[in-house]
Design a protein around this motif. Structure first.
Motif, short mmCIF file in Angstrom:
data_model
loop_
_atom_site.label_atom_id
_atom_site.label_comp_id
_atom_site.label_asym_id
_atom_site.label_seq_id
_atom_site.Cartn_x
_atom_site.Cartn_y
_atom_site.Cartn_z
N ASP A 1 1.20 -2.34 2.84
CA ASP A 1 0.50 -3.31 2.00
C ASP A 1 -0.42 -2.55 1.03
OD1 ASP A 1 -0.70 -5.43 0.87
OD2 ASP A 1 -1.51 -6.29 2.71
N PHE A 2 0.12 -2.25 -0.15
CA PHE A 2 -0.65 -1.44 -1.11
C PHE A 2 -1.77 -2.23 -1.79
CE2 PHE A 2 3.28 1.10 -0.86
CZ PHE A 2 2.70 2.31 -0.52
N PHE A 3 -1.83 -3.54 -1.53
CA PHE A 3 -2.93 -4.30 -2.13
C PHE A 3 -4.22 -4.17 -1.31
CE2 PHE A 3 0.85 -6.21 -3.98
CZ PHE A 3 0.54 -6.01 -5.32
N GLU A 4 -4.10 -3.53 -0.16
CA GLU A 4 -5.30 -3.22 0.63
C GLU A 4 -5.95 -1.97 0.03
OE1 GLU A 4 -4.79 -2.51 4.76
OE2 GLU A 4 -4.30 -4.60 5.17
N VAL B 1 -1.09 5.21 -8.66
CA VAL B 1 -0.72 4.06 -7.83
C VAL B 1 -0.27 2.87 -8.68
CG1 VAL B 1 -1.47 2.56 -5.95
CG2 VAL B 1 -2.35 4.86 -6.09
N LYS B 2 -0.96 2.67 -9.82
CA LYS B 2 -0.60 1.53 -10.70
C LYS B 2 0.83 1.67 -11.19
CE LYS B 2 -5.10 0.14 -12.32
NZ LYS B 2 -6.07 0.28 -13.41
N GLU B 3 1.16 2.90 -11.58
CA GLU B 3 2.51 3.20 -12.08
C GLU B 3 3.54 2.96 -10.97
OE1 GLU B 3 3.08 4.07 -15.26
OE2 GLU B 3 5.24 4.14 -14.85
N PHE B 4 3.17 3.35 -9.76
CA PHE B 4 4.06 3.20 -8.60
C PHE B 4 4.34 1.73 -8.30
CE2 PHE B 4 4.19 2.95 -3.76
CZ PHE B 4 5.54 3.25 -3.67
N VAL C 1 -2.54 11.32 0.50
CA VAL C 1 -1.22 11.85 0.90
C VAL C 1 -0.52 12.49 -0.30
CG1 VAL C 1 1.07 11.21 1.75
CG2 VAL C 1 -0.95 10.25 2.82
N MET C 2 -0.47 11.74 -1.41
CA MET C 2 0.21 12.23 -2.62
C MET C 2 -0.89 12.53 -3.65
SD MET C 2 3.48 11.44 -1.66
CE MET C 2 4.36 11.56 -3.16
N SER D 1 -5.24 1.37 1.94
CA SER D 1 -3.91 1.96 1.71
C SER D 1 -3.89 2.76 0.41
CB SER D 1 -2.84 0.88 1.64
OG SER D 1 -2.88 0.09 2.77
N HIS D 2 -4.56 2.22 -0.61
CA HIS D 2 -4.67 2.90 -1.91
C HIS D 2 -5.26 4.29 -1.73
CE1 HIS D 2 -4.28 0.68 -5.78
NE2 HIS D 2 -3.83 -0.23 -4.93
N LYS D 3 -6.42 4.30 -1.02
CA LYS D 3 -7.15 5.57 -0.84
C LYS D 3 -6.32 6.58 -0.06
CE LYS D 3 -11.80 3.69 -0.92
NZ LYS D 3 -12.86 3.18 -0.05
#
Lengths: 391, 76
Positions: free
Chosen positions: A111-114, A130-133, A124-125, A117-119
């Motif tokens: 759930d990337f809207f959390e 993230v926006k582009e992803f 990790v990468m 998870s973003h952080k």
């Protein structure tokens, strides 16, 4: 350093090197094989034990007829209401079999809207946008998956066939880091809704629900409360997972240890036979030393030191070769026993872990029978009359 | 002590020193952190085993025993 005894010992050792070379080679091979297996199993176990710390304390699944079925998302609300439960995380994941059905990958929905998870994704990468992803249907793939798709000419995207018979075209955004291959080699990470679509889950369904209980003394009570919630609910806690992994790798390592002990016993018996019966020249040498005025103690000391040098040399060379084989060449062939080789190929790099307790046990297990097999026949010869021994 | 033995000793010491250096210089902490980050992101700590997942759950020779070739029994 320059004592006559040491000089004589080393001189004799090198003069009779042809006699020792076969014993040294067999010993090196034995030590190499066992150390390689133990290095490999302790490295995997260490990585797992460390990573298990970050995994949820409990996982709730749903069983029907002994098979796992999707868990209703509303169960997570029921879990949040239990006092002492924190970090409730619904998980969506499952295996996707590629067209030929030969190989499969683990699809994990995040759930990337959390915000969390973003952080973590940014950690990790390192250079990820993230926006582009999240702009279009994209995924992050493990090194093994990337290589598999590349081999089948899916360089930029892959069309997943959903259980409903629809094709979903998902672009490969990036590859997950190589140093996480132990967990991510066959993994595909994608947004949770996309994962639901590919795996055939409804919007209100998840694979299972993970959660934490920070106070370990509450674990049993929470377990009982959970089992009272639904009849088809199954709870797995972190300790059970840890135990399963330990059993798996102890079983595999132990299997090799038993083989090693059997081979070692045979080896010691051969050595005993060799020193006991065949070596008439050895008997003559001992008799000669005794006739020259050496005491029984001196003869035993000489043979003990000689054997100890052989043991130590083979042990160091065997362990060195095993270390290079496992931690530099990544244990080709042998790693297939531990990680398998039927699915996507794994070129995982192992974290160097050397368990000194295990290493010293191997040394003792190997050295004691070896020394005994040599010293007992030597002692039997040295206590006889030198004249008889030289006959 | 003869020269050949001294050389042998030096070779053995070099072996021990080289693996000790490699051991201490390996990025153990970074590797573990990377794995923990992945778990934090995916909430999955399953080993990426290269096993055939579609094979039978049961042992065809001894049906009362679990299949020994199956390695993903941890969550099942």
């Amino acid at each position: 350093m320059n004592s006559p005894f040491l000089h004589f010992l080393t001189l004799q050792l090198f003069k009779e090197r042809h006699k020792h070379i076969s014993i040294i080679i067999i010993s090196i091979l034995l030590i190499f094989l066992l150390s390689s297996v133990l290095f490999l199993s302790s490295s995997i176990r260490f990585s797992l034990e460390e990573t298990l710390k970050a995994q949820p304390d409990f996982v709730v699944t749903r069983l029907q007829g002994g098979k796992g079925v999707p868990v209703p998302l509303e169960w997570s609300d029921e879990l949040v209401d239990i006092y002492g439960v924190t970090k409730v995380t619904p998980r969506v994941y499952g295996r996707y079999f590629f067209k030929t059905k030969e190989k499969s990958a683990l699809i994990v929905g995040v759930d990337f809207f959390e915000e969390q998870s973003h952080k973590v994704l940014e950690k990790v990468m390192k250079d990820i946008d993230v926006k582009e992803f999240l702009k279009t249907k994209q995924m992050l793939v493990g090194v093994g998956v990337k290589e598999y798709l590349k081999k089948h000419f899916y360089n930029k995207s892959y069309k997943f066939l959903t259980p409903k018979g629809e094709f979903v075209d998902v672009k490969i955004f990036n590859t997950l880091p190589k140093d996480t291959q132990l967990l991510t080699n066959d993994m595909i990470v994608m947004p949770i809704d996309l994962a639901r679509k590919v795996l055939g889950y409804r919007e209100d369904e998840v694979t299972d629900i993970g959660f934490n209980v920070p106070n370990p003394s509450e674990w049993e009570e929470i377990n009982d409360k959970l089992l009272a919630l639904h009849y088809d609910l199954q709870v797995v806690n972190k300790n059970e997972v840890k135990k399963s992994y330990q059993n798996l790798y102890n079983y595999k390592g132990g299997f090799f240890l038993i083989l090693f002990l059997i081979v070692l016993m045979t080896f010691s018996l051969i050595l005993y036979q060799r020193y006991n019966m065949v070596y008439s020249t050895e008997k003559r040498n001992i008799g000669l030393l005794r006739a020259l005025g050496w005491s029984i103690n001196d003869v035993l000391k000489l043979k003990f030191m000689e054997t100890f040098i052989i043991i130590l040399t083979s042990f160091i060379v065997g362990v060195f070769m095993a270390y290079i084989f496992v931690f530099i060449f990544d244990a080709p062939l042998l790693k297939n026993i531990f990680l398998g080789s039927q699915n996507i190929y794994s070129s995982v790099k192992f974290t160097p872990v050397v368990n000194m307790a295990t290493l010293s046990s191997i040394f003792l297990l190997y050295a004691l029978p070896f020394i005994t097999a040599v010293i007992i026949p030597v002692w039997r010869v040295s206590v006889t009359n030198p004249k008889e021994a030289m006959l | 002590m003869i020269k050949s033995f001294l050389v042998l000793n030096l070779v053995l010491i070099a072996m021990i020193v080289s693996i000790t250096l490699h051991y201490w210089q390996s990025p153990k902490k970074e590797n573990i952190e990377a794995l923990q980050n992945i778990i934090e992101l995916t909430h999955q700590s399953k080993l990426s085993l290269s096993v055939a997942y579609d094979e039978s759950l049961y042992n065809p020779t001894y049906p009362e025993m679990p299949n020994l070739r199956k390695m993903n029994f941890i969550y099942e």
